[in-house]
Design an enzyme around this catalytic site. Structure first.
Site: not given
Length: 302
Positions: A99-102
């Site tokens: 979960d890094a919302k890159r």
């Protein structure tokens, strides 16, 4: 296809839960924190905590979601714990999400895609930095920031979850705005996600391009489920953020498929709750996962 693998593991365990391994050092029991005074010590303690949690839930929970921010704040040592947590969960047979919302544009998005889903060439060999089955991404920069992820998905059988309707209270400041055609911003983003996934639909009818749809907004989730028939949902907001199993049942299809529900603090910090008093942190985490599974199945299948 990776979403088929996730669905099959959910069916096998009869559990649409993803455990959020979003571990702050502050969450640890006092005996694990005692004497720790630097990043190296904190990261080592968090890794030991994570491994014990994973050991106690890997046979009943299909997937973990590891939120990178909780590791970045402990510097290089924290990032090593992040990597080892991903690897350990995978070794235990769990699917792993970062979960890094890159997101970014063009070449920078390509670098993010290589780091989590793809490979980076060094000389004559290629390596994956933080190998993950799925990665959360932010599509609100448009399609040129998503295409690099799609490319690596196809090459390495990976998946993404794009932000559509997020669980935070202020999400409506942008996502609920109406466009000229009467649709909301989040609905339009949902249509883009459906389009991005059209070439990766598996045998259960869901693509490898999923959507993040919060449990805290059930009416919007109901709309999106109807408009996104081929999109698998990652559903945050259950438990600590106020979302209930009855709220989020609209995210699932008539067969009880179509989504996976995240809980982080409700699992990691279960040992602090009165109803789990007397259990070790890992035993409490396991029981919290069992209770969550039963609650979800009651609502979804009832």
């Amino acid at each position: 296809m990776i979403t088929d693998k996730l669905i099959e593991r959910i069916k096998q365990l009869d559990n649409p839960t993803v455990a959020g391994i979003d571990t702050s050092f502050d969450y640890l029991p006092e005996d694990m924190k005692s004497g720790v005074c630097d990043f190296a010590g904190a990261a080592k303690a968090v890794l030991a905590f994570n491994k014990e949690i994973i050991d106690n839930i890997c046979d009943i929970v299909p997937c973990v979601k590891v939120q990178i921010a909780y590791y970045e704040m402990y510097g290089l040592e924290g990032m090593n714990t992040f990597l080892q947590t991903l690897q350990y969960a995978a070794q235990k047979g769990m699917l792993v999400m970062t979960d890094a919302k890159r997101n970014d544009i063009g070449a920078t998005a390509e670098c993010y895609a290589k780091a989590y889903l793809g490979e980076t060439a060094v000389g004559k060999k290629s390596y994956t930095a933080f190998d993950s089955d799925f990665l959360t991404v932010n599509g609100y920069l448009g399609s040129d920031g998503i295409k690099p992820f799609l490319g690596w998905m196809q090459k390495r059988d990976k998946g993404i979850f794009a932000l559509v309707k997020t669980s935070n209270k202020s999400s409506g400041e942008l996502q609920d705005l109406k466009l000229e055609n009467g649709k909301t911003v989040y609905e339009y983003m949902g249509s883009l996600v459906e389009e991005w996934g059209k070439d990766s639909i598996g045998k259960y009818g869901y693509s490898a391009v999923g959507a993040v749809v919060g449990a805290t907004h059930p009416e919007q989730a109901r709309i999106l489920r109807g408009e996104m028939p081929h999109t698998f949902f990652l559903i945050p907001g259950y438990g600590a953020q106020g979302g209930t199993a009855d709220d989020l049942k609209v995210c699932f299809d008539k067969d009880g498929l179509g989504g996976i529900v995240n809980s982080s603090r409700g699992i990691l910090c279960a040992y602090k709750q009165e109803k789990y008093k007397g259990l070790t942190f890992s035993a409490a985490a396991r029981q919290a996962c069992i209770d969550m599974k039963n609650d979800l199945n009651r609502a979804i299948k009832g």
